[in-house]
Design an enzyme around this catalytic site. Structure first.
Site, PDB file in Angstrom:
ATOM      1  N   GLU A  96       0.856  -1.196   0.000  1.00  0.00           N
ATOM      2  CA  GLU A  96       0.000   0.000   0.000  1.00  0.00           C
ATOM      3  C   GLU A  96       0.888   1.241   0.000  1.00  0.00           C
ATOM      4  O   GLU A  96       2.013   1.217   0.503  1.00  0.00           O
ATOM      5  CB  GLU A  96      -0.904  -0.075   1.242  1.00  0.00           C
ATOM      6  CG  GLU A  96      -1.778   1.112   1.517  1.00  0.00           C
ATOM      7  CD  GLU A  96      -2.837   1.399   0.457  1.00  0.00           C
ATOM      8  OE1 GLU A  96      -2.478   1.546  -0.725  1.00  0.00           O
ATOM      9  OE2 GLU A  96      -4.018   1.527   0.823  1.00  0.00           O
ATOM     10  N   ASP A  97       0.391   2.323  -0.552  1.00  0.00           N
ATOM     11  CA  ASP A  97       1.173   3.554  -0.563  1.00  0.00           C
ATOM     12  C   ASP A  97       1.215   4.205   0.824  1.00  0.00           C
ATOM     13  O   ASP A  97       2.283   4.478   1.351  1.00  0.00           O
ATOM     14  CB  ASP A  97       0.673   4.541  -1.642  1.00  0.00           C
ATOM     15  CG  ASP A  97      -0.820   4.843  -1.561  1.00  0.00           C
ATOM     16  OD1 ASP A  97      -1.528   4.276  -0.695  1.00  0.00           O
ATOM     17  OD2 ASP A  97      -1.296   5.677  -2.356  1.00  0.00           O
ATOM     18  N   ASP A 100      -3.242   5.952   6.502  1.00  0.00           N
ATOM     19  CA  ASP A 100      -3.660   7.233   7.069  1.00  0.00           C
ATOM     20  C   ASP A 100      -4.596   6.921   8.246  1.00  0.00           C
ATOM     21  O   ASP A 100      -4.120   6.591   9.327  1.00  0.00           O
ATOM     22  CB  ASP A 100      -4.330   8.030   5.940  1.00  0.00           C
ATOM     23  CG  ASP A 100      -4.611   9.474   6.295  1.00  0.00           C
ATOM     24  OD1 ASP A 100      -3.921  10.017   7.169  1.00  0.00           O
ATOM     25  OD2 ASP A 100      -5.524  10.064   5.697  1.00  0.00           O
ATOM     26  N   ARG A 162       1.833  11.559 -10.017  1.00  0.00           N
ATOM     27  CA  ARG A 162       2.268  10.164  -9.840  1.00  0.00           C
ATOM     28  C   ARG A 162       3.626   9.912 -10.491  1.00  0.00           C
ATOM     29  O   ARG A 162       4.358   9.006 -10.105  1.00  0.00           O
ATOM     30  CB  ARG A 162       1.252   9.200 -10.477  1.00  0.00           C
ATOM     31  CG  ARG A 162      -0.096   9.162  -9.798  1.00  0.00           C
ATOM     32  CD  ARG A 162      -0.878   7.936 -10.260  1.00  0.00           C
ATOM     33  NE  ARG A 162      -2.312   8.064 -10.023  1.00  0.00           N
ATOM     34  CZ  ARG A 162      -2.924   7.728  -8.895  1.00  0.00           C
ATOM     35  NH1 ARG A 162      -2.229   7.249  -7.882  1.00  0.00           N
ATOM     36  NH2 ARG A 162      -4.230   7.854  -8.763  1.00  0.00           N
TER      37      ARG A 162
HETATM   38  P1  IMP Z   1      -7.039   5.546   5.036  1.00  0.00           P
HETATM   39  O1  IMP Z   1      -8.197   4.618   4.820  1.00  0.00           O
HETATM   40  O2  IMP Z   1      -7.468   6.809   5.699  1.00  0.00           O
HETATM   41  O3  IMP Z   1      -5.886   4.893   5.761  1.00  0.00           O
HETATM   42  O4  IMP Z   1      -6.619   6.012   3.602  1.00  0.00           O
HETATM   43  C1  IMP Z   1      -5.500   5.587   2.967  1.00  0.00           C
HETATM   44  C2  IMP Z   1      -5.577   5.987   1.515  1.00  0.00           C
HETATM   45  O5  IMP Z   1      -5.879   7.386   1.381  1.00  0.00           O
HETATM   46  C3  IMP Z   1      -4.233   5.795   0.864  1.00  0.00           C
HETATM   47  O6  IMP Z   1      -4.142   4.517   0.263  1.00  0.00           O
HETATM   48  C4  IMP Z   1      -4.199   6.891  -0.146  1.00  0.00           C
HETATM   49  O7  IMP Z   1      -4.797   6.448  -1.340  1.00  0.00           O
HETATM   50  C5  IMP Z   1      -5.045   7.983   0.434  1.00  0.00           C
HETATM   51  N1  IMP Z   1      -4.184   8.990   1.080  1.00  0.00           N
HETATM   52  C6  IMP Z   1      -4.021   9.197   2.407  1.00  0.00           C
HETATM   53  N2  IMP Z   1      -3.128  10.167   2.645  1.00  0.00           N
HETATM   54  C7  IMP Z   1      -2.702  10.583   1.424  1.00  0.00           C
HETATM   55  C8  IMP Z   1      -1.726  11.564   1.002  1.00  0.00           C
HETATM   56  O8  IMP Z   1      -1.064  12.240   1.800  1.00  0.00           O
HETATM   57  N3  IMP Z   1      -1.539  11.689  -0.343  1.00  0.00           N
HETATM   58  C9  IMP Z   1      -2.230  10.945  -1.252  1.00  0.00           C
HETATM   59  N4  IMP Z   1      -3.136  10.018  -0.895  1.00  0.00           N
HETATM   60  C10 IMP Z   1      -3.375   9.833   0.430  1.00  0.00           C
HETATM   61 MG    MG Z   2      -4.639   4.291  -1.899  1.00  0.00          MG
END
Ligand code: IMP
Ligand code: MG
Length: 174
Positions: A96-97, A100, A162
């Site tokens: 995963e990237d 958050d 990207r």
């Molecule tokens: P979560 O469900 O809140 O953990 O969301 C994670 C997803 O939100 C990641 O896989 C990203 O696609 C997106 N995301 C969260 N923070 C960022 C950021 O700083 N830049 C770009 N995408 C983000």
């Molecule tokens: Mg994502």
């Protein structure tokens, strides 16, 4: 209005992080086959570099998920493009990237666990621990940051950035 990008991790930092992650993965799995699950789109560049560095018997598959948010309420996470491989009995690493709030990854992990992999680990390029809303930990983490909206190296803001080689933070973003 153009975004104000400030460099956070340069190509060299990313290369170092990938060497370290690949080393840990090799130590944990030895010569056992690994299925790398690339979570589209944000982790496609990261996955490409990581799998070449791990270099033990491995295969790669792709999944795409979308999470719906209703104002402040987190809704469902749905698979919009599923894996082609059967992961039952396999060693699986989700690539995963960013972690958050942790909501996307928690749902994805739970969905994949129902398919009965032998092992299921999480590898994330960036961990924003302070923003967690649900309890979930990555097994392999490239960088930990406090906060900030990041782009580059596969990661987008409204589909832009990207293709940048380095990782940047957008100044003035939430
Ligand atoms: P979560 O469900 O809140 O953990 O969301 C994670 C997803 O939100 C990641 O896989 C990203 O696609 C997106 N995301 C969260 N923070 C960022 C950021 O700083 N830049 C770009 N995408 C983000
Ligand atoms: Mg994502």
């Amino acid at each position: 209005m153009s975004d104000n990008l400030k460099i956070l991790f340069a190509q060299d930092d990313i290369d170092q992080a990938i060497l370290r992650l690949a080393g840990s993965i090799r130590r944990d799995f030895g010569q056992e086959e690994i299925v790398f699950v690339c979570v589209l789109k944000g982790s496609f560049v990261f996955t490409a570099d990581l799998i070449r560095e791990v270099a033990t018997p491995s295969v790669v598959d792709f999944i795409r998920i979308s999470s719906y948010r209703n104002g402040m309420i987190h809704g469902n996470v749905a698979i919009t493009k599923d894996l082609e491989m059967d992961i039952e009995g396999k060693n699986v690493i989700i690539v995963e990237d960013i972690i958050d709030s942790g909501i996307t990854l928690t749902s994805l992990r739970d969905m994949l666990l129902t398919r009965k992999p032998k092992a299921l680990k999480i590898c994330a390029l960036i961990d924003k621990k302070a923003r967690r809303e649900v309890q979930i930990e990555g097994d392999y983490i490239g960088f930990s940051i406090e906060d900030g909206f990041v782009v580059g190296y596969g990661i987008d803001y409204a589909e832009k950035y990207r293709n940048l080689r380095d990782i940047f933070v957008i100044e003035g973003a939430k």
